[in-house]
Scaffold this motif. Structure first.
Motif, PDB file in Angstrom:
ATOM      1  N   SER A 149      93.237  18.181   0.139  1.00 34.35           N
ATOM      2  CA  SER A 149      93.737  17.148  -0.641  1.00 34.35           C
ATOM      3  C   SER A 149      92.983  17.175  -2.167  1.00 34.35           C
ATOM      4  N   ARG A 150      93.492  16.453  -3.217  1.00 37.27           N
ATOM      5  CA  ARG A 150      92.748  16.784  -4.470  1.00 37.27           C
ATOM      6  C   ARG A 150      91.896  15.548  -4.637  1.00 37.27           C
ATOM      7  N   ASP A 151      91.193  15.117  -3.596  1.00 32.30           N
ATOM      8  CA  ASP A 151      90.214  14.106  -3.771  1.00 32.30           C
ATOM      9  C   ASP A 151      89.207  13.979  -2.607  1.00 32.30           C
ATOM     10  N   GLY A 152      88.289  13.086  -3.085  1.00 36.24           N
ATOM     11  CA  GLY A 152      87.238  12.945  -1.849  1.00 36.24           C
ATOM     12  C   GLY A 152      86.595  14.328  -1.331  1.00 36.24           C
ATOM     13  N   THR A 153      85.892  14.329  -0.325  1.00 40.92           N
ATOM     14  CA  THR A 153      85.398  15.262   0.330  1.00 40.92           C
ATOM     15  C   THR A 153      86.072  16.699   0.373  1.00 40.92           C
ATOM     16  N   TRP A 154      87.377  16.657   0.618  1.00 37.67           N
ATOM     17  CA  TRP A 154      88.169  17.871   0.454  1.00 37.67           C
ATOM     18  C   TRP A 154      88.063  18.533  -1.037  1.00 37.67           C
ATOM     19  N   ARG A 155      88.278  17.783  -1.980  1.00 35.46           N
ATOM     20  CA  ARG A 155      88.206  18.208  -3.327  1.00 35.46           C
ATOM     21  C   ARG A 155      86.836  18.757  -3.776  1.00 35.46           C
ATOM     22  N   THR A 156      85.709  18.153  -3.142  1.00 32.30           N
ATOM     23  CA  THR A 156      84.402  18.751  -3.287  1.00 32.30           C
ATOM     24  C   THR A 156      84.254  20.044  -2.882  1.00 32.30           C
TER      25      THR A 156
END
Ligand SMILES: [Fe+2]
Ligand SMILES: [Fe+2]
Length: 319
Positions: free
Chosen positions: A91-98
């Motif tokens: 997903s494009r936010d949170g830890t996944w994005r990082t």
């Protein structure tokens, strides 16, 4: 009743695992610089800058090393496609994005280092290399896991195997280059690939605990359809045959150094949390791997015969 989750639910449930593994990754990843792995004093201008253009005799890499370097580099070059796929799967936010952005930045280093090395040492034709890069990137990679499904489960299963496959391939390429500088650079890159593999393997392992049947179905589909993501490269068939023939990446390595160690780590064949449907998928996977083992033996017999023919031909030509 076997558990099932939507990709969005799965990503939410797996986010704490991703966070732990991101922290683990950051604590283990060492900073390194591509310029430290390239013998810059060997560099010379090309004709456009008053020097001379590349000629085949200038490469000190053998045919196999050249094919392996080009295949590995073009694979790394298609990073924007992998970024798009993995970013869509997560997903494009949170830890996944990082994670996705950090991983992308690390991967980018691999192409930088290999290209700098090849151009400075005149290891391959830089014009052909650039043309091949354009072809590969304009084509992009769209269905690397072969299942047509790029949601989180097949996504992480595929990248787990793929990262490990690139690790094996970079490491073996380093060995055939017959140049300690190339070997050191590719060993460094292979270490990165291993850390990436561990991240994805741990996410996929946690998914197995969460939704055993669905995760197993994704893993099995990915193994059955596995191809390296370079299928559209110029000369891919010729080069991959050459790499398999000379042990850079062959069927036995695929089975014994990539598929089996990961399946063992996930305890796939010893788990007891699959439903009857999952047990069926497991059986099918077992049968598939059995067949792969037979194929390995058949491939090696053919390869030995082909290598013997090559040796005999060289012998004849040298008399
Ligand atoms: Fe890489
Ligand atoms: Fe990687």
């Amino acid at each position: 009743m076997a558990k099932s989750m939507t990709p969005v639910q799965l990503l939410r449930e797996l986010e704490p695992v991703a966070e732990q593994n991101l922290d683990r990754h950051l604590s283990m990843a060492k900073e390194w610089h591509p310029h430290d792995y390239v013998p810059w004093d060997e560099g010379r201008n090309f004709a456009a800058m008053g020097g001379t253009d590349w000629a085949p005799g200038e490469s000190r890499l053998g045919e196999v090393a050249r094919a392996a370097m080009i295949t590995n580099l073009l694979t790394e070059d298609n990073l924007p496609s992998y970024h798009r796929l993995i970013s869509d799967a997560f997903s494009r936010d949170g830890t996944w994005r990082t994670w996705v952005d950090r991983w992308t930045a690390e991967e980018n280093r691999h192409g930088i280092a290999i290209r700098d090395y090849l151009v400075v040492t005149r290891g391959v034709d830089p014009v052909a290399l650039e043309r091949a890069r354009m072809i590969c990137m304009e084509q992009g990679v769209d269905n690397p896991n072969g299942t047509g499904d790029h949601s989180v489960l097949p996504g992480v299963a595929y990248v787990t195997f793929q990262e490990l496959a690139t690790r094996v391939s970079h490491r073996n390429t380093g060995r055939v280059c017959d140049d300690p500088i190339a070997d050191r650079m590719l060993t460094r890159i292979a270490t990165d690939e291993n850390l990436h593999m561990v991240f994805y393997r741990n996410i996929c392992g946690a998914a197995l605990d969460l939704v055993p049947d669905d995760a197993l179905a994704a893993i099995s589909a990915v193994i059955r359809n596995f191809t390296m993501p370079g299928a559209g490269m110029p000369d891919f068939r010729r080069n991959s045959v050459l790499l398999a023939k000379h042990g850079i990446y062959d069927l036995r390595q695929h089975l014994e150094e990539v598929i089996e160690p990961v399946l063992r780590k996930w305890n796939i064949f010893e788990r007891n949390d699959f439903s009857p449907r999952g047990a069926e998928v497991l059986d099918e996977l077992g049968t598939f791997l059995e067949k792969l083992r037979t194929d390995v033996v058949r491939f090696e017999e053919q390869r030995d015969r082909a290598l013997a023919r090559d040796a005999a031909r060289r012998e004849r030509e040298s008399v």
